[in-house]
Motif scaffolding. Structure first.
Motif, PDB file in Angstrom:
ATOM      1  N   SER A  96       0.697  -1.294  -0.120  1.00 37.40           N
ATOM      2  CA  SER A  96      -0.023  -0.132  -0.070  1.00 37.40           C
ATOM      3  C   SER A  96       0.980   1.312   0.184  1.00 37.40           C
ATOM      4  CB  SER A  96      -0.924  -0.077   1.243  1.00 37.40           C
ATOM      5  OG  SER A  96      -1.752  -1.257   1.296  1.00 37.40           O
ATOM      6  N   VAL A  97       1.982   1.152  -0.765  1.00 36.61           N
ATOM      7  CA  VAL A  97       2.772   2.348  -0.969  1.00 36.61           C
ATOM      8  C   VAL A  97       2.239   3.158  -2.214  1.00 36.61           C
ATOM      9  CG1 VAL A  97       5.021   3.465  -1.047  1.00 36.61           C
ATOM     10  CG2 VAL A  97       4.803   1.309   0.167  1.00 36.61           C
ATOM     11  N   PRO A  98       2.105   4.485  -2.310  1.00 39.15           N
ATOM     12  CA  PRO A  98       1.736   5.110  -3.171  1.00 39.15           C
ATOM     13  C   PRO A  98       2.746   5.039  -4.654  1.00 39.15           C
ATOM     14  CG  PRO A  98       1.600   6.571  -1.529  1.00 39.15           C
ATOM     15  CD  PRO A  98       2.445   5.471  -1.004  1.00 39.15           C
ATOM     16  N   PHE A  99       2.136   4.602  -5.529  1.00 37.50           N
ATOM     17  CA  PHE A  99       2.949   4.429  -6.889  1.00 37.50           C
ATOM     18  C   PHE A  99       3.962   5.865  -7.054  1.00 37.50           C
ATOM     19  CE2 PHE A  99       3.688   4.118 -11.400  1.00 37.50           C
ATOM     20  CZ  PHE A  99       4.010   2.857 -11.725  1.00 37.50           C
ATOM     21  N   GLU A 100       3.382   6.948  -6.915  1.00 39.12           N
ATOM     22  CA  GLU A 100       3.934   8.036  -7.168  1.00 39.12           C
ATOM     23  C   GLU A 100       5.370   8.172  -6.242  1.00 39.12           C
ATOM     24  OE1 GLU A 100       0.460   8.849  -5.850  1.00 39.12           O
ATOM     25  OE2 GLU A 100       0.336   7.771  -7.485  1.00 39.12           O
ATOM     26  N   GLU A 101       5.101   7.623  -5.124  1.00 37.82           N
ATOM     27  CA  GLU A 101       6.421   7.486  -4.227  1.00 37.82           C
ATOM     28  C   GLU A 101       7.583   6.966  -4.889  1.00 37.82           C
ATOM     29  OE1 GLU A 101       7.006   9.216  -0.770  1.00 37.82           O
ATOM     30  OE2 GLU A 101       5.500  10.306  -1.727  1.00 37.82           O
ATOM     31  N   TYR A 102       7.416   5.879  -5.241  1.00 42.06           N
ATOM     32  CA  TYR A 102       8.277   5.016  -5.940  1.00 42.06           C
ATOM     33  C   TYR A 102       8.981   5.732  -7.256  1.00 42.06           C
ATOM     34  CZ  TYR A 102       7.613   0.853  -3.271  1.00 42.06           C
ATOM     35  OH  TYR A 102       7.636  -0.199  -2.520  1.00 42.06           O
ATOM     36  N   THR A 103       7.896   6.326  -8.088  1.00 42.42           N
ATOM     37  CA  THR A 103       8.341   6.813  -9.561  1.00 42.42           C
ATOM     38  C   THR A 103       9.240   7.931  -9.130  1.00 42.42           C
ATOM     39  OG1 THR A 103       6.280   8.008  -9.587  1.00 42.42           O
ATOM     40  CG2 THR A 103       6.727   6.002 -11.075  1.00 42.42           C
ATOM     41  N   LYS A 104       9.092   8.779  -7.948  1.00 41.04           N
ATOM     42  CA  LYS A 104       9.951  10.028  -7.726  1.00 41.04           C
ATOM     43  C   LYS A 104      11.459   9.480  -7.437  1.00 41.04           C
ATOM     44  CE  LYS A 104       6.881  12.858  -5.020  1.00 41.04           C
ATOM     45  NZ  LYS A 104       6.383  13.176  -3.734  1.00 41.04           N
ATOM     46  N   GLY A 105      11.609   8.437  -6.688  1.00 43.60           N
ATOM     47  CA  GLY A 105      13.106   7.900  -6.252  1.00 43.60           C
ATOM     48  C   GLY A 105      13.483   7.499  -7.616  1.00 43.60           C
ATOM     49  N   ILE A 106      12.678   6.827  -8.639  1.00 45.06           N
ATOM     50  CA  ILE A 106      13.043   6.272  -9.863  1.00 45.06           C
ATOM     51  C   ILE A 106      13.812   7.493 -10.595  1.00 45.06           C
ATOM     52  CG2 ILE A 106      12.431   5.214 -12.167  1.00 45.06           C
ATOM     53  CD1 ILE A 106      10.805   3.385 -10.423  1.00 45.06           C
ATOM     54  N   PHE A 107      12.824   8.355 -10.919  1.00 47.31           N
ATOM     55  CA  PHE A 107      12.966   9.500 -11.831  1.00 47.31           C
ATOM     56  C   PHE A 107      14.278  10.309 -11.344  1.00 47.31           C
ATOM     57  CE2 PHE A 107       8.978   8.770 -13.692  1.00 47.31           C
ATOM     58  CZ  PHE A 107       9.438   8.136 -14.811  1.00 47.31           C
ATOM     59  N   SER A 108      14.511  10.647  -9.853  1.00 48.61           N
ATOM     60  CA  SER A 108      15.529  11.551  -9.509  1.00 48.61           C
ATOM     61  C   SER A 108      16.862  10.609  -9.602  1.00 48.61           C
ATOM     62  CB  SER A 108      15.165  11.625  -8.089  1.00 48.61           C
ATOM     63  OG  SER A 108      15.273  10.518  -7.286  1.00 48.61           O
ATOM     64  N   SER A 109      17.037   9.266  -9.899  1.00 50.98           N
ATOM     65  CA  SER A 109      18.245   8.563  -9.865  1.00 50.98           C
ATOM     66  C   SER A 109      18.519   8.094 -11.175  1.00 50.98           C
ATOM     67  CB  SER A 109      18.449   7.371  -8.744  1.00 50.98           C
ATOM     68  OG  SER A 109      17.171   6.652  -9.066  1.00 50.98           O
ATOM     69  N   LEU A 110      17.607   8.232 -12.084  1.00 52.64           N
ATOM     70  CA  LEU A 110      17.849   7.650 -13.636  1.00 52.64           C
ATOM     71  C   LEU A 110      18.448   8.865 -14.392  1.00 52.64           C
ATOM     72  CD1 LEU A 110      17.434   5.202 -15.339  1.00 52.64           C
ATOM     73  CD2 LEU A 110      15.143   6.191 -15.757  1.00 52.64           C
TER      74      LEU A 110
END
Lengths: 218, 261
Positions: B181-195
């Motif tokens: 139940s972790v918001p999808f956007e939280e993950y994508t933030k981390g992804i786009f900041s390090s990609l």
């Protein structure tokens, strides 16, 4: 057209000389299948001589580039005993391969050419099958059709009559003789193992390869 | 009974390795030289068939394995960092998947599928005299058999690695977002900041180099089979081990060049 000058190759030739001129039909008899196979490789530039020279269409094929050698091979048709077909290509693709690779014909033109040649040699089986399960006779016929399609200046028949019934043999002989006459100056070279020449081949010359040398005559 | 043991010095091993790498390099150089001949219809057919076999037929399996690998890795990272660290989880996932495991695992899947197939096929063609028959027709086997395979496997490797990484990252995130139940956007933030461009370039270079290595080793081993059918399984085994070995070495070199130097 094809000339060997004091050619030596360990286990096969010892300063052997041999020549075929334009338009000739020639048969070479070898003592073993191994000799026949190796001789075919020498004649097609796949096996290099230890010493001596080999000229095909007046070119010393041991001193030309691989591109020139491939250009020379384009003018030579080889009908192998096992057909020499590519097992992962369908019969149709096998027939088209050299023509589509070397020449820029339209697919329809190639198909038309294939139909004409196949009707000449009397092959009317399914062409959309892989060649693996076909009997050797049919494989040879397809190999023959493939060589004919390139309209070669020289055609080498590698023991093509082996294991054929007398009916099939006469039919193949008829086609082979007719094909020889289709182009002026074409050379037909038969490589066969054994002692006696194949009956029905109208050879201008017959040679025997014995102890590394070619001996002319029946 | 006298047992003779052949002593192999380190020098011999190094010389053999350099000779082998030179041979692989020669095969790749030859393939690049022959690239213009891809326009010839039978050569193009071989290329497209290899794309179908190495790329399209492998696609489904690659995506499923990528998805499962992504789920497993993200589950472990979430266990390690805790549910509240979705940004960090996303970052670690990118580091692990794009930088390292994506190209490497995709290469391993390509090795298991294509190396044995290519080396066995070429080996069998050699045993049956089909390669000689091709040469007798005036067709250069390097142009007709090797070059299309090298480029088809290389291209497939790049595309499959992209899909593998995509499935692993987004599939993994989607599944864990549902279960934790972790918001999808939280993950994508981390992804786009390090990609960054660096990650993507390293992944692209790795997948391209791995594909070329795998194809070149498979072809080289297949062509080495001479006249005995028993040499075919030996060639496939050698090709598999050598591909894997070279892929891991190149992976280390590229990682070092991009992320350590």
């Amino acid at each position: 057209m094809l000339k060997l000058e004091c050619a030596s190759l360990k286990g096969l030739l010892e300063c052997a000389s041999f020549s075929i001129v334009k338009g000739e039909i020639c048969e070479v008899l070898t003592e073993t299948d191994f000799d026949r196979n190796l001789l075919l490789k020498v004649f097609t530039g796949l096996a290099a001589l230890d010493s001596g020279k080999i000229y095909i269409f007046d070119k010393d094929i041991l001193s030309i580039t691989s591109a020139e050698l491939n250009e020379t091979r384009k003018r030579i048709g080889v009908v192998l005993n096992n057909g020499g077909l590519i097992s992962n290509l369908k019969v149709w693709e096998n027939l088209m391969l050299p023509l589509a690779y070397h020449m820029s014909f339209h697919k329809q033109d190639i198909e038309e050419k294939i139909r004409v040649i196949l009707s000449k040699i009397g092959y009317d089986d399914d062409l959309n099958v892989l060649p693996g399960p076909l009997p050797d006779y049919k494989k040879r016929l397809i190999g023959f059709a493939r060589a004919m399609l390139m309209d070669p200046d020289m055609i080498i028949y590698d023991s093509v009559f082996e294991g054929l019934s007398s009916d099939s043999r006469s039919r193949v002989l008829e086609t082979v003789n007719a094909f020889h006459l289709e182009k002026k100056g074409r050379v037909s070279l038969f490589l066969d193992p054994g002692e006696s020449p194949i009956r029905g081949i109208k050879a201008d010359n017959t040679y025997r390869l014995k102890e590394g040398k070619f001996y002319e005559g029946n | 009974m006298i047992l003779s043991v052949k002593a192999v010095s380190l020098k011999d091993v190094i010389v053999d390795a350099i000779e082998y790498l030179w041979e692989i390099f020669g095969l790749l150089y030859n393939s690049f030289k022959n690239l213009p001949y891809l326009r010839i219809s039978p050569v193009l057919t071989v290329f497209l068939r290899q794309i179908y076999f190495a790329g399209i037929e492998t696609f489904g399996k690659m995506v499923i394995i990528g998805l499962l690998a992504g789920i497993v890795i993200i589950a472990q990272i979430t266990n390690l960092t805790g549910v509240g660290s979705a940004v960090l989880t996303g970052k670690i996932l990118i580091w692990v998947m794009v930088r390292e495991l994506g190209p490497l695992l995709a290469a391993v899947i390509i090795i298991t599928r294509s190396v044995t197939a290519i080396s066995a096929e070429l080996g069998a063609m050699n045993v049956e005299g089909e390669i000689e028959s091709i040469e007798m027709m005036g067709i250069d086997p390097y142009r007709y058999l090797i070059m299309p395979r090298v480029f088809a496997v290389s291209l497939s490797s790049v595309v499959l690695t992209f899909y593998f990484e995509f499935a692993a990252i987004f599939g993994g995130i989607t599944v864990t977002s549902i279960f934790w139940s972790v918001p999808f956007e939280e993950y994508t933030k981390g992804i786009f900041s390090s990609l960054s461009f660096k990650e993507v370039t390293a992944s692209f270079i790795k997948s391209l180099l791995f594909g070329m290595t795998i194809a070149a080793v498979s072809c080289s081993q297949g062509l080495k089979v001479s006249k005995s059918i028993t040499q075919i399984p030996q060639a496939t085994t050698r090709a598999t081990i050598q591909s894997l070995f070279l892929v891991i070495i190149f992976d280390g070199i590229i990682t070092f060049m991009f992320f350590v130097c």
